[in-house]
Design a protein around this motif. Structure first.
Motif, PDB file in Angstrom:
ATOM      1  N   LEU A   1     123.678  46.624  59.091  1.00 63.42           N
ATOM      2  CA  LEU A   1     123.723  47.322  57.803  1.00 63.42           C
ATOM      3  C   LEU A   1     123.108  48.707  57.881  1.00 63.42           C
ATOM      4  N   SER A   2     122.092  48.853  58.700  1.00 60.95           N
ATOM      5  CA  SER A   2     121.392  50.132  58.820  1.00 60.95           C
ATOM      6  C   SER A   2     122.145  51.144  59.669  1.00 60.95           C
ATOM      7  N   ASN A   3     123.010  50.658  60.568  1.00 60.51           N
ATOM      8  CA  ASN A   3     123.617  51.563  61.550  1.00 60.51           C
ATOM      9  C   ASN A   3     125.117  51.766  61.424  1.00 60.51           C
ATOM     10  N   GLU A   4     125.819  50.875  60.748  1.00 66.03           N
ATOM     11  CA  GLU A   4     127.270  51.011  60.634  1.00 66.03           C
ATOM     12  C   GLU A   4     127.634  51.949  59.481  1.00 66.03           C
ATOM     13  N   LEU A   5     128.648  52.745  59.688  1.00 68.32           N
ATOM     14  CA  LEU A   5     129.099  53.650  58.634  1.00 68.32           C
ATOM     15  C   LEU A   5     129.799  52.893  57.512  1.00 68.32           C
ATOM     16  N   ARG A   6     130.542  51.861  57.879  1.00 71.77           N
ATOM     17  CA  ARG A   6     131.273  51.080  56.881  1.00 71.77           C
ATOM     18  C   ARG A   6     130.497  49.798  56.590  1.00 71.77           C
ATOM     19  N   GLN A   7     130.070  49.654  55.353  1.00 70.46           N
ATOM     20  CA  GLN A   7     129.350  48.455  54.951  1.00 70.46           C
ATOM     21  C   GLN A   7     130.348  47.307  54.763  1.00 70.46           C
ATOM     22  N   PRO A   8     129.922  46.075  55.022  1.00 73.33           N
ATOM     23  CA  PRO A   8     130.829  44.949  54.792  1.00 73.33           C
ATOM     24  C   PRO A   8     131.065  44.733  53.302  1.00 73.33           C
ATOM     25  N   ASP A   9     132.177  44.103  52.991  1.00 72.08           N
ATOM     26  CA  ASP A   9     132.482  43.742  51.606  1.00 72.08           C
ATOM     27  C   ASP A   9     131.796  42.438  51.218  1.00 72.08           C
ATOM     28  N   LEU A  10     131.417  41.663  52.234  1.00 67.33           N
ATOM     29  CA  LEU A  10     130.848  40.343  52.019  1.00 67.33           C
ATOM     30  C   LEU A  10     130.017  39.975  53.245  1.00 67.33           C
ATOM     31  N   ILE A  11     128.923  39.241  53.011  1.00 67.98           N
ATOM     32  CA  ILE A  11     128.082  38.764  54.112  1.00 67.98           C
ATOM     33  C   ILE A  11     127.993  37.251  54.037  1.00 67.98           C
ATOM     34  N   PHE A  12     128.196  36.596  55.186  1.00 72.52           N
ATOM     35  CA  PHE A  12     127.917  35.179  55.348  1.00 72.52           C
ATOM     36  C   PHE A  12     126.619  35.062  56.136  1.00 72.52           C
ATOM     37  N   LEU A  13     125.658  34.312  55.624  1.00 69.71           N
ATOM     38  CA  LEU A  13     124.399  34.093  56.338  1.00 69.71           C
ATOM     39  C   LEU A  13     124.187  32.607  56.573  1.00 69.71           C
ATOM     40  N   ASP A  14     124.032  32.228  57.825  1.00 72.35           N
ATOM     41  CA  ASP A  14     123.588  30.877  58.147  1.00 72.35           C
ATOM     42  C   ASP A  14     122.125  30.796  57.727  1.00 72.35           C
ATOM     43  N   ILE A  15     121.707  29.707  57.108  1.00 71.48           N
ATOM     44  CA  ILE A  15     120.316  29.684  56.652  1.00 71.48           C
ATOM     45  C   ILE A  15     119.337  29.373  57.774  1.00 71.48           C
ATOM     46  N   ASN A  16     119.764  28.622  58.782  1.00 72.98           N
ATOM     47  CA  ASN A  16     118.852  28.229  59.865  1.00 72.98           C
ATOM     48  C   ASN A  16     119.245  28.907  61.164  1.00 72.98           C
ATOM     49  N   MET A  17     118.680  30.093  61.380  1.00 72.32           N
ATOM     50  CA  MET A  17     118.911  30.811  62.624  1.00 72.32           C
ATOM     51  C   MET A  17     117.572  31.000  63.321  1.00 72.32           C
ATOM     52  N   LEU A  18     117.630  31.092  64.644  1.00 71.21           N
ATOM     53  CA  LEU A  18     116.424  31.410  65.391  1.00 71.21           C
ATOM     54  C   LEU A  18     115.962  32.812  65.016  1.00 71.21           C
ATOM     55  N   GLY A  19     114.688  33.041  65.086  1.00 68.55           N
ATOM     56  CA  GLY A  19     114.159  34.349  64.697  1.00 68.55           C
ATOM     57  C   GLY A  19     114.173  34.475  63.193  1.00 68.55           C
ATOM     58  N   LYS A  20     114.741  35.556  62.710  1.00 70.27           N
ATOM     59  CA  LYS A  20     114.807  35.799  61.266  1.00 70.27           C
ATOM     60  C   LYS A  20     115.938  34.966  60.670  1.00 70.27           C
ATOM     61  N   GLY A  21     115.593  34.015  59.819  1.00 78.27           N
ATOM     62  CA  GLY A  21     116.583  33.129  59.225  1.00 78.27           C
ATOM     63  C   GLY A  21     117.296  33.755  58.043  1.00 78.27           C
ATOM     64  N   GLY A  22     118.240  33.010  57.500  1.00 80.48           N
ATOM     65  CA  GLY A  22     119.038  33.495  56.386  1.00 80.48           C
ATOM     66  C   GLY A  22     118.261  33.840  55.136  1.00 80.48           C
ATOM     67  N   PRO A  23     117.350  32.965  54.655  1.00 82.60           N
ATOM     68  CA  PRO A  23     116.617  33.302  53.431  1.00 82.60           C
ATOM     69  C   PRO A  23     115.773  34.572  53.547  1.00 82.60           C
ATOM     70  N   GLN A  24     115.098  34.752  54.670  1.00 83.79           N
ATOM     71  CA  GLN A  24     114.304  35.968  54.871  1.00 83.79           C
ATOM     72  C   GLN A  24     115.207  37.196  54.933  1.00 83.79           C
ATOM     73  N   THR A  25     116.330  37.058  55.606  1.00 79.75           N
ATOM     74  CA  THR A  25     117.289  38.172  55.697  1.00 79.75           C
ATOM     75  C   THR A  25     117.840  38.506  54.317  1.00 79.75           C
ATOM     76  N   LEU A  26     118.144  37.495  53.527  1.00 80.56           N
ATOM     77  CA  LEU A  26     118.635  37.711  52.165  1.00 80.56           C
ATOM     78  C   LEU A  26     117.620  38.494  51.342  1.00 80.56           C
ATOM     79  N   GLU A  27     116.344  38.137  51.461  1.00 82.66           N
ATOM     80  CA  GLU A  27     115.297  38.882  50.746  1.00 82.66           C
ATOM     81  C   GLU A  27     115.311  40.356  51.127  1.00 82.66           C
ATOM     82  N   GLU A  28     115.456  40.636  52.416  1.00 78.92           N
ATOM     83  CA  GLU A  28     115.476  42.031  52.877  1.00 78.92           C
ATOM     84  C   GLU A  28     116.705  42.771  52.363  1.00 78.92           C
ATOM     85  N   ILE A  29     117.842  42.094  52.347  1.00 77.18           N
ATOM     86  CA  ILE A  29     119.069  42.716  51.828  1.00 77.18           C
ATOM     87  C   ILE A  29     118.895  43.068  50.353  1.00 77.18           C
ATOM     88  N   ARG A  30     118.369  42.137  49.576  1.00 74.22           N
ATOM     89  CA  ARG A  30     118.208  42.368  48.136  1.00 74.22           C
ATOM     90  C   ARG A  30     117.128  43.409  47.825  1.00 74.22           C
TER      91      ARG A  30
END
Length: 135
Positions: free
Chosen positions: A54-83
């Protein structure tokens, strides 16, 4: 806040999909190819990959799918950062998980997920999911 505008019928939908399980990513990709959906999938392996994209691409996605259980930064934490980031906060986010636990679902909605979807387990279910996204 910017409200996403509908895309013209001839423009593909750009979807960013964060998934750390390669088999799950390939399963979804195959469904999109089989459905011949007008959707362009961009894959990243974790939440940090989403933020970097999101920080580096010129074209933003129209939609994001986030798996909630990922290694490292998971989906809920990533969602908080996006919002929390005004430049990304308008992008619809669908949380995907194998979990149907109320606490997982509630946690995602409290973080302002647009939807919570239990991952389709069969190929026909995945095709129906892809077709629903396209429509």
């Amino acid at each position: 806040m910017t409200v996403p505008q509908p895309l013209p019928n001839d423009e593909p939908i750009h979807v960013l999909y964060a998934e750390d399980q390669e088999a799950d990513a390939l399963f979804m990709e195959q469904a999109f190819l089989t459905a011949r959906a007008k959707i362009v999938l961009h894959f990243v392996r974790d939440g940090q990959g989403v933020i970097d994209y999101l920080s580096n691409e010129l074209r933003q996605p129209d939609l994001i799918f986030l798996d909630i259980n990922m290694l490292g930064k998971g989906g809920p934490q990533t969602l908080e950062e996006i919002r929390a980031e005004p430049a990304f906060a308008h992008i619809p986010v669908i949380m995907l998980s194998g979990s149907a636990l109320d606490r997982d679902i509630e946690s995602c909605y409290l973080r302002h997920a647009n939807a919570y979807v239990q991952k389709p387990l069969t190929f026909p279910e995945m095709l129906a999911f892809v077709q629903a996204i396209e429509n």
